[in-house]
Motif scaffolding. Sequence first.
Motif, PDB file in Angstrom:
ATOM      1  N   GLU A 117      -6.142 -14.539   5.648  1.00 23.16           N
ATOM      2  CA  GLU A 117      -6.904 -14.548   4.398  1.00 23.16           C
ATOM      3  C   GLU A 117      -7.750 -13.289   4.228  1.00 23.16           C
ATOM      4  OE1 GLU A 117      -9.611 -17.580   1.791  1.00 23.16           O
ATOM      5  OE2 GLU A 117     -10.022 -17.559   3.935  1.00 23.16           O
ATOM      6  N   THR A 118      -7.790 -12.802   2.987  1.00 20.96           N
ATOM      7  CA  THR A 118      -8.739 -11.764   2.601  1.00 20.96           C
ATOM      8  C   THR A 118      -9.533 -12.262   1.404  1.00 20.96           C
ATOM      9  OG1 THR A 118      -7.441  -9.943   3.472  1.00 20.96           O
ATOM     10  CG2 THR A 118      -8.996  -9.412   1.730  1.00 20.96           C
ATOM     11  N   MET A 119     -10.836 -12.002   1.429  1.00 20.85           N
ATOM     12  CA  MET A 119     -11.744 -12.495   0.402  1.00 20.85           C
ATOM     13  C   MET A 119     -12.347 -11.344  -0.384  1.00 20.85           C
ATOM     14  SD  MET A 119     -13.692 -15.041   3.013  1.00 20.85           S
ATOM     15  CE  MET A 119     -13.496 -13.765   4.256  1.00 20.85           C
ATOM     16  N   ARG A 128      -6.706 -10.389  -7.901  1.00 16.33           N
ATOM     17  CA  ARG A 128      -6.065  -9.151  -8.349  1.00 16.33           C
ATOM     18  C   ARG A 128      -6.755  -7.933  -7.738  1.00 16.33           C
ATOM     19  NH1 ARG A 128      -5.786 -12.465 -12.937  1.00 16.33           N
ATOM     20  NH2 ARG A 128      -7.653 -11.569 -13.926  1.00 16.33           N
ATOM     21  N   ARG A 129      -8.079  -8.024  -7.579  1.00 13.67           N
ATOM     22  CA  ARG A 129      -8.813  -6.915  -6.961  1.00 13.67           C
ATOM     23  C   ARG A 129      -8.397  -6.748  -5.500  1.00 13.67           C
ATOM     24  NH1 ARG A 129     -13.720  -4.237  -8.122  1.00 13.67           N
ATOM     25  NH2 ARG A 129     -14.272  -2.891  -6.355  1.00 13.67           N
ATOM     26  N   VAL A 130      -8.328  -7.840  -4.766  1.00 11.75           N
ATOM     27  CA  VAL A 130      -7.929  -7.765  -3.362  1.00 11.75           C
ATOM     28  C   VAL A 130      -6.543  -7.143  -3.230  1.00 11.75           C
ATOM     29  CG1 VAL A 130      -7.291  -9.131  -1.341  1.00 11.75           C
ATOM     30  CG2 VAL A 130      -9.387  -9.682  -2.588  1.00 11.75           C
ATOM     31  N   ARG A 131      -5.616  -7.617  -4.012  1.00  8.43           N
ATOM     32  CA  ARG A 131      -4.241  -7.100  -3.920  1.00  8.43           C
ATOM     33  C   ARG A 131      -4.196  -5.610  -4.242  1.00  8.43           C
ATOM     34  NH1 ARG A 131       0.974 -10.165  -5.211  1.00  8.43           N
ATOM     35  NH2 ARG A 131       2.575  -8.537  -5.159  1.00  8.43           N
ATOM     36  N   ALA A 132      -4.923  -5.190  -5.270  1.00  9.40           N
ATOM     37  CA  ALA A 132      -4.914  -3.785  -5.668  1.00  9.40           C
ATOM     38  C   ALA A 132      -5.503  -2.893  -4.582  1.00  9.40           C
ATOM     39  CB  ALA A 132      -5.676  -3.605  -6.976  1.00  9.40           C
ATOM     40  N   LEU A 189      -5.583  -3.444  -1.313  1.00  4.59           N
ATOM     41  CA  LEU A 189      -4.636  -3.345  -0.187  1.00  4.59           C
ATOM     42  C   LEU A 189      -3.461  -2.443  -0.535  1.00  4.59           C
ATOM     43  CD1 LEU A 189      -4.703  -4.900   2.646  1.00  4.59           C
ATOM     44  CD2 LEU A 189      -6.375  -5.630   0.948  1.00  4.59           C
ATOM     45  N   ALA A 190      -2.948  -2.579  -1.755  1.00  5.78           N
ATOM     46  CA  ALA A 190      -1.827  -1.743  -2.171  1.00  5.78           C
ATOM     47  C   ALA A 190      -2.234  -0.272  -2.220  1.00  5.78           C
ATOM     48  CB  ALA A 190      -1.316  -2.201  -3.533  1.00  5.78           C
ATOM     49  N   ALA A 191      -3.439   0.000  -2.724  1.00  7.22           N
ATOM     50  CA  ALA A 191      -3.903   1.385  -2.806  1.00  7.22           C
ATOM     51  C   ALA A 191      -4.092   1.997  -1.427  1.00  7.22           C
ATOM     52  CB  ALA A 191      -5.210   1.445  -3.596  1.00  7.22           C
ATOM     53  N   ALA A 192      -4.346   1.155  -0.424  1.00  9.63           N
ATOM     54  CA  ALA A 192      -4.509   1.645   0.948  1.00  9.63           C
ATOM     55  C   ALA A 192      -3.174   1.925   1.632  1.00  9.63           C
ATOM     56  CB  ALA A 192      -5.301   0.629   1.762  1.00  9.63           C
ATOM     57  N   GLY A 193      -2.058   1.646   0.955  1.00  8.90           N
ATOM     58  CA  GLY A 193      -0.748   1.908   1.528  1.00  8.90           C
ATOM     59  C   GLY A 193      -0.116   0.735   2.231  1.00  8.90           C
ATOM     60  N   VAL A 194      -0.671  -0.464   2.030  1.00  8.73           N
ATOM     61  CA  VAL A 194      -0.145  -1.674   2.659  1.00  8.73           C
ATOM     62  C   VAL A 194       0.858  -2.335   1.716  1.00  8.73           C
ATOM     63  CG1 VAL A 194      -0.759  -3.950   3.568  1.00  8.73           C
ATOM     64  CG2 VAL A 194      -2.297  -2.004   3.920  1.00  8.73           C
ATOM     65  N   ASP A 195       1.985  -2.776   2.259  1.00 11.47           N
ATOM     66  CA  ASP A 195       2.976  -3.522   1.478  1.00 11.47           C
ATOM     67  C   ASP A 195       2.418  -4.909   1.168  1.00 11.47           C
ATOM     68  OD1 ASP A 195       5.212  -4.798   0.400  1.00 11.47           O
ATOM     69  OD2 ASP A 195       6.139  -5.122   2.362  1.00 11.47           O
ATOM     70  N   VAL A 196       2.262  -5.240  -0.126  1.00  8.85           N
ATOM     71  CA  VAL A 196       1.727  -6.534  -0.542  1.00  8.85           C
ATOM     72  C   VAL A 196       2.772  -7.345  -1.305  1.00  8.85           C
ATOM     73  CG1 VAL A 196      -0.664  -5.746  -0.558  1.00  8.85           C
ATOM     74  CG2 VAL A 196       0.716  -5.525  -2.645  1.00  8.85           C
ATOM     75  N   GLY A 197       4.034  -6.997  -1.126  1.00 10.14           N
ATOM     76  CA  GLY A 197       5.091  -7.654  -1.874  1.00 10.14           C
ATOM     77  C   GLY A 197       5.265  -9.124  -1.565  1.00 10.14           C
ATOM     78  N   ALA A 198       4.780  -9.567  -0.398  1.00  8.36           N
ATOM     79  CA  ALA A 198       4.926 -10.976  -0.029  1.00  8.36           C
ATOM     80  C   ALA A 198       3.684 -11.799  -0.368  1.00  8.36           C
ATOM     81  CB  ALA A 198       5.216 -11.094   1.467  1.00  8.36           C
ATOM     82  N   VAL A 199       2.678 -11.190  -0.977  1.00  4.91           N
ATOM     83  CA  VAL A 199       1.447 -11.914  -1.305  1.00  4.91           C
ATOM     84  C   VAL A 199       1.688 -12.827  -2.510  1.00  4.91           C
ATOM     85  CG1 VAL A 199      -0.944 -11.682  -2.074  1.00  4.91           C
ATOM     86  CG2 VAL A 199      -0.016 -10.098  -0.374  1.00  4.91           C
ATOM     87  N   ARG A 200       1.249 -14.075  -2.369  1.00  2.00           N
ATOM     88  CA  ARG A 200       1.405 -15.060  -3.438  1.00  2.00           C
ATOM     89  C   ARG A 200       0.092 -15.225  -4.194  1.00  2.00           C
ATOM     90  NH1 ARG A 200       3.892 -19.725   0.595  1.00  2.00           N
ATOM     91  NH2 ARG A 200       5.639 -18.500   1.420  1.00  2.00           N
ATOM     92  N   HIS A 201       0.193 -15.562  -5.481  1.00  2.00           N
ATOM     93  CA  HIS A 201      -0.984 -15.890  -6.288  1.00  2.00           C
ATOM     94  C   HIS A 201      -0.882 -17.357  -6.692  1.00  2.00           C
ATOM     95  CE1 HIS A 201      -2.897 -11.923  -6.798  1.00  2.00           C
ATOM     96  NE2 HIS A 201      -1.665 -11.472  -6.638  1.00  2.00           N
TER      97      HIS A 201
END
Length: 328
Positions: free
Chosen positions: A17-19, A71-75, A77-89
């Motif tokens: 989890e990320t908050m 949406r902020r958390v996902r953005a 992580l993505a901007a940091a270069g992490v693959d977030v394609g498996a993250v569910r909403h």
Amino acid sequence: MRSAWLPAEGPVVCVGETMAALTPAAPQPLETVENLRLSVAGAESNVAMYLADLGVPVSWISSLGADPFGRRVRAVLAAAGVDVGAVRHDPRRRTGLLVKEPGPDGTRVHYYRAGSAASAMGPDVLDDPRVAAASLVHLTGVTAALSPSCRALVERALATPPDARPYAISFDVNHRPALWPDGTAATVLRELADRADLAFVGLDEAQGLWGADLEPADVRRLLPRPRLLVVKDGGRAVTVFGAERTWTVPALPVDVVEPVGAGDAFAAGFLAGLSRDGDVERALRLGHITAASALAVTGDHGPLPDRARIEHLIAHAWTRPARTGPPS
């Protein structure tokens, strides 16, 4: 990536989890502060972002609310270069929230994560093809504490015997007492950590869980099965126990702004170093360097030195590196 400690080539997968995180803009009590800064916070995503900073391909798998915080958390992580394609909403559950409260005795953290989207994760998360293609899967005790389904996720990941796993599993004990109200943490976390290929634990954590008088060697006796056991002794040193050898490397002197996130940064640096050539001592040094970047900021994720500076520090910052055990 491939080293002697990883059974396969491939990226790292971090699950947890990320908050959204709110922190006073000035070191004042929450009752009087006027401005709060918004950031993100999560043990596994901290590791993922630092791995990406260090050039390691990495995916983060989790569940977030279908809300602005998610949406902020996902953005981020993505901007940091992490693959977030498996993250569910999850449209029915919210993104978790934490609020930091600075004080003269340190920073208190208030969690608002009960019933969060991530707490509904279960073992099916491991069916994502990214997991099957990984060289290493990173988990922590935080996930095991979130809910029965999250604990089942961690238990399923560790159920396969190490010799039969297609990837290595690293497990950071990461004890959060507020998440374990039923007093089961000591037994559960020991059992989970002892089934990992690589396990991380702070000496203070181990003492709080399993005995106030424990020394690093005592922790190894409690956790004999990991191929590498990493015992972190605060700002003093880190000791790694292997099957036939032990390494100890002292920490670098750092002006500490806030310690939150330093353990995750250390884990990322150590894993990144280990993935390069399997040199445990160099990996320990990189772990300390990465941890120092987290200690120097109020957030969980600080800027790293450039690559040339990191290599210089690895080569020269430890004039007399401590090492015990027989030569390799």
